[in-house]
Scaffold this active site. Sequence first.
Site, PDB file in Angstrom:
ATOM      1  N   GLU A 174      16.662   4.878 -10.213  1.00  0.00           N
ATOM      2  CA  GLU A 174      16.498   5.136 -11.644  1.00  0.00           C
ATOM      3  C   GLU A 174      15.731   6.442 -11.875  1.00  0.00           C
ATOM      4  O   GLU A 174      16.111   7.264 -12.711  1.00  0.00           O
ATOM      5  CB  GLU A 174      15.741   3.952 -12.272  1.00  0.00           C
ATOM      6  CG  GLU A 174      15.865   3.845 -13.764  1.00  0.00           C
ATOM      7  CD  GLU A 174      15.125   2.622 -14.302  1.00  0.00           C
ATOM      8  OE1 GLU A 174      14.576   1.832 -13.493  1.00  0.00           O
ATOM      9  OE2 GLU A 174      15.089   2.464 -15.525  1.00  0.00           O
ATOM     10  N   GLY A 203      11.544  -0.073 -21.654  1.00  0.00           N
ATOM     11  CA  GLY A 203      10.861  -1.223 -22.220  1.00  0.00           C
ATOM     12  C   GLY A 203      10.081  -1.981 -21.151  1.00  0.00           C
ATOM     13  O   GLY A 203       8.998  -2.502 -21.401  1.00  0.00           O
ATOM     14  N   ALA A 204      10.641  -2.041 -19.922  1.00  0.00           N
ATOM     15  CA  ALA A 204       9.996  -2.849 -18.882  1.00  0.00           C
ATOM     16  C   ALA A 204       9.470  -2.040 -17.699  1.00  0.00           C
ATOM     17  O   ALA A 204       8.621  -2.512 -16.962  1.00  0.00           O
ATOM     18  CB  ALA A 204      10.978  -3.913 -18.372  1.00  0.00           C
ATOM     19  N   SER A 205      10.000  -0.838 -17.481  1.00  0.00           N
ATOM     20  CA  SER A 205       9.448  -0.024 -16.383  1.00  0.00           C
ATOM     21  C   SER A 205       9.357   1.428 -16.801  1.00  0.00           C
ATOM     22  O   SER A 205       9.935   1.838 -17.821  1.00  0.00           O
ATOM     23  CB  SER A 205      10.299  -0.161 -15.122  1.00  0.00           C
ATOM     24  OG  SER A 205      11.457   0.624 -15.228  1.00  0.00           O
ATOM     25  N   THR A 206       8.607   2.188 -16.014  1.00  0.00           N
ATOM     26  CA  THR A 206       8.491   3.621 -16.287  1.00  0.00           C
ATOM     27  C   THR A 206       8.597   4.382 -14.974  1.00  0.00           C
ATOM     28  O   THR A 206       8.148   3.879 -13.939  1.00  0.00           O
ATOM     29  CB  THR A 206       7.175   3.936 -17.049  1.00  0.00           C
ATOM     30  OG1 THR A 206       7.217   5.275 -17.508  1.00  0.00           O
ATOM     31  CG2 THR A 206       5.932   3.756 -16.191  1.00  0.00           C
ATOM     32  N   GLN A 207       9.231   5.562 -15.021  1.00  0.00           N
ATOM     33  CA  GLN A 207       9.464   6.342 -13.806  1.00  0.00           C
ATOM     34  C   GLN A 207       8.871   7.740 -13.942  1.00  0.00           C
ATOM     35  O   GLN A 207       8.936   8.331 -15.029  1.00  0.00           O
ATOM     36  CB  GLN A 207      10.969   6.504 -13.524  1.00  0.00           C
ATOM     37  CG  GLN A 207      11.673   5.259 -13.066  1.00  0.00           C
ATOM     38  CD  GLN A 207      11.863   4.229 -14.150  1.00  0.00           C
ATOM     39  OE1 GLN A 207      11.402   3.090 -14.055  1.00  0.00           O
ATOM     40  NE2 GLN A 207      12.502   4.596 -15.218  1.00  0.00           N
TER      41      GLN A 207
HETATM   42  N1  LIG Z   1      10.747   3.523 -32.028  1.00  0.00           N
HETATM   43  C1  LIG Z   1      11.897   3.352 -31.406  1.00  0.00           C
HETATM   44  N2  LIG Z   1      11.891   2.609 -30.303  1.00  0.00           N
HETATM   45  C2  LIG Z   1      13.053   2.421 -29.678  1.00  0.00           C
HETATM   46  C3  LIG Z   1      14.263   2.993 -30.149  1.00  0.00           C
HETATM   47  N3  LIG Z   1      15.243   2.628 -29.310  1.00  0.00           N
HETATM   48  C4  LIG Z   1      14.666   1.882 -28.347  1.00  0.00           C
HETATM   49  N4  LIG Z   1      13.348   1.736 -28.592  1.00  0.00           N
HETATM   50  C5  LIG Z   1      12.349   1.020 -27.795  1.00  0.00           C
HETATM   51  O1  LIG Z   1      11.886   1.926 -26.802  1.00  0.00           O
HETATM   52  C6  LIG Z   1      11.679   1.227 -25.569  1.00  0.00           C
HETATM   53  C7  LIG Z   1      12.465   1.880 -24.498  1.00  0.00           C
HETATM   54  O2  LIG Z   1      13.811   1.806 -24.810  1.00  0.00           O
HETATM   55  P1  LIG Z   1      14.873   2.083 -23.689  1.00  0.00           P
HETATM   56  O3  LIG Z   1      14.575   3.373 -23.062  1.00  0.00           O
HETATM   57  O4  LIG Z   1      16.213   1.842 -24.251  1.00  0.00           O
HETATM   58  O5  LIG Z   1      14.456   0.928 -22.658  1.00  0.00           O
HETATM   59  P2  LIG Z   1      15.409   0.060 -21.714  1.00  0.00           P
HETATM   60  O6  LIG Z   1      16.345   0.978 -21.034  1.00  0.00           O
HETATM   61  O7  LIG Z   1      15.999  -1.046 -22.479  1.00  0.00           O
HETATM   62  O8  LIG Z   1      14.329  -0.538 -20.691  1.00  0.00           O
HETATM   63  P3  LIG Z   1      14.199  -0.339 -19.098  1.00  0.00           P
HETATM   64  O9  LIG Z   1      15.121  -1.315 -18.469  1.00  0.00           O
HETATM   65  O10 LIG Z   1      12.771  -0.625 -18.824  1.00  0.00           O
HETATM   66  O11 LIG Z   1      14.557   1.085 -18.820  1.00  0.00           O
HETATM   67  C8  LIG Z   1      12.029  -0.222 -25.847  1.00  0.00           C
HETATM   68  O12 LIG Z   1      10.830  -0.869 -26.155  1.00  0.00           O
HETATM   69  C9  LIG Z   1      12.923  -0.175 -27.075  1.00  0.00           C
HETATM   70  O13 LIG Z   1      12.779  -1.336 -27.859  1.00  0.00           O
HETATM   71  C10 LIG Z   1      14.208   3.767 -31.333  1.00  0.00           C
HETATM   72  O14 LIG Z   1      15.214   4.305 -31.808  1.00  0.00           O
HETATM   73  N5  LIG Z   1      13.002   3.909 -31.915  1.00  0.00           N
HETATM   74 CA   LIG Z   2      16.056   2.610 -19.425  1.00  0.00          CA
END
Ligand SMILES: Nc1nc2c(ncn2[C@@H]2O[C@H](COP(=O)(O)OP(=O)(O)OP(=O)(O)O)[C@@H](O)[C@H]2O)c(=O)[nH]1
Ligand SMILES: [Ca+2]
Length: 500
Positions: A174, A203-207
Amino acid sequence: MDEQQEMKVKNPWHRPHIFLATTGIAVAIIIMVSIAVVQNKPLHQKYKYGIVLDAGSSHTSVYIYEWPAEKENNTGMVRQKHACSVKGKGISSYSKTPEKAGESLKECMDEAKKTIPKHRHHETPVYLGATAGMRLLKMENDVDSINVLASVEKSLQTYPFSYQGARIITGQEEGAFGWITVNYLSENFRKATGTEGALDLGGASTQITFVSGQKMESPDDSIDFRLYGNDYRLYTHSFLCYGKDQVLKLYLEQQIQPKPNMTDNIILEDPCFHPGYNVAKNFQSVFDSPCVKKFTNSQKEHNFRHRGIGNWTKCNEAIKKVFNTSHCRYSRCSFNDVFQPPVQGKFGAFSAYFFVMNFLKVTNYHSLVEAKKILDAYCTTPWDTLKQKHPDVKEKYLAEYCFSGTYIISLLEDGYKFTADDWKNTKFIKTIKDSEAGWTLGYMLNLTNMIPAEAPDTPLLPHGGYVSLMTVLSLLIIVCIILGCIFFRRPSGPAHKEII
Ligand SMILES: Nc1nc2c(ncn2[C@@H]2O[C@H](COP(=O)(O)OP(=O)(O)OP(=O)(O)O)[C@@H](O)[C@H]2O)c(=O)[nH]1
Ligand SMILES: [Ca+2]
């Protein structure tokens, strides 16, 4: 000899064989140039396509990429044609109803069928990569995670595309593929300025991923690539549970001390939430994750009141505690005993880094000190005022920007040891040249072998230069022939007359 006869002798064009030969040569050259030009560039550009599903912890996105068919190995040629956001939550949320995980993809996959020309369907690869949400589900219940993956696999196989598999990608993949995407789109692989690091906050991990010249003390965090003739040694680490949703759970868990006899009367006074924010929450719903383990099932049955007090200094102090910096088995660590060489160079920060900082209007033009001031002011704003000011923003997002923004600054500064200068070198980005920054493009480029290890041969001239050169040369040849005919055949003085 009469006057008309003399004219015929003096002007070679009046000799039919010279005229015909010259015209023939000119036409032949024009035909040659036309064929060369047409062969060098097809009249209709042919495109190929690829589909990648990003099955994230919070939601799934379907990306369609396209590239000119004959330029597969050139850097920067693949671009995002279309993106579709799957309705509902991430696929891991269907652990108890796995068949719904596959069904959820239908709308976006039907859209993909319409977007990609029909004659390309069968050769268009489809990949699904699941990230931290599915990693957590696998840790909690392996069978559930297998069932969810089987469901999405079954659904994707019903489409006319070339299905290439659905799997949980590793945190290392990732991070590394996010870095490839950023540098591919910025065409950095062929620039002398070098590459930039990639920061992804999910939402759950960071890289965190960047090129480092330092000795890599932990092999798991290092990965080597040879791309376009250059060698890159990357440092990459993925922190599970440190995405913005899961880290909020870690943070809240630290704020509440479990008691043997829990009641519903627990009040959490939270400095990272706004004054006036006052919401009843259920322990189970907040602490439903393997990232937090403090509460027993019976304790989780209770509710608590989440009350904001809006104090940025206290919020910042409390957030720092999610990083364990008390122990490091290497010469240097970021946090939680994880090796990290000193950060170097520029960084592109995407996903939630962008969502949060874009909302707060914090950019790298603000110094780190100014960014903290903006956050301080935001965190102390009363909840009612904020809701009135941003009626269109989802309340959950609005309530969490203070926490998320403070966490981002702390993660960079206290976690990764960013200095004020490193902060200035960090850009918060969503897209590069209209393609979204994220791991999906790099993943597809890698699996389709579209990034060669060695630099492909490039034509000496670009297409425009080639056409111009051919045209000028052809005209030159024609002019030379014409002039040649005129000068060599023109009767010159008495000698000519004698011959006649
Ligand atoms: N404020 C805001 N938050 C968002 C938006 N879209 C997604 N998020 C939030 O931002 C965070 C990261 O979103 P994503 O990068 O899509 O995360 P993900 O791919 O589902 O999660 P991972 O599996 O950990 O990579 C999550 O908590 C989402 O709920 C947006 O348009 N605005
Ligand atoms: Ca992601």
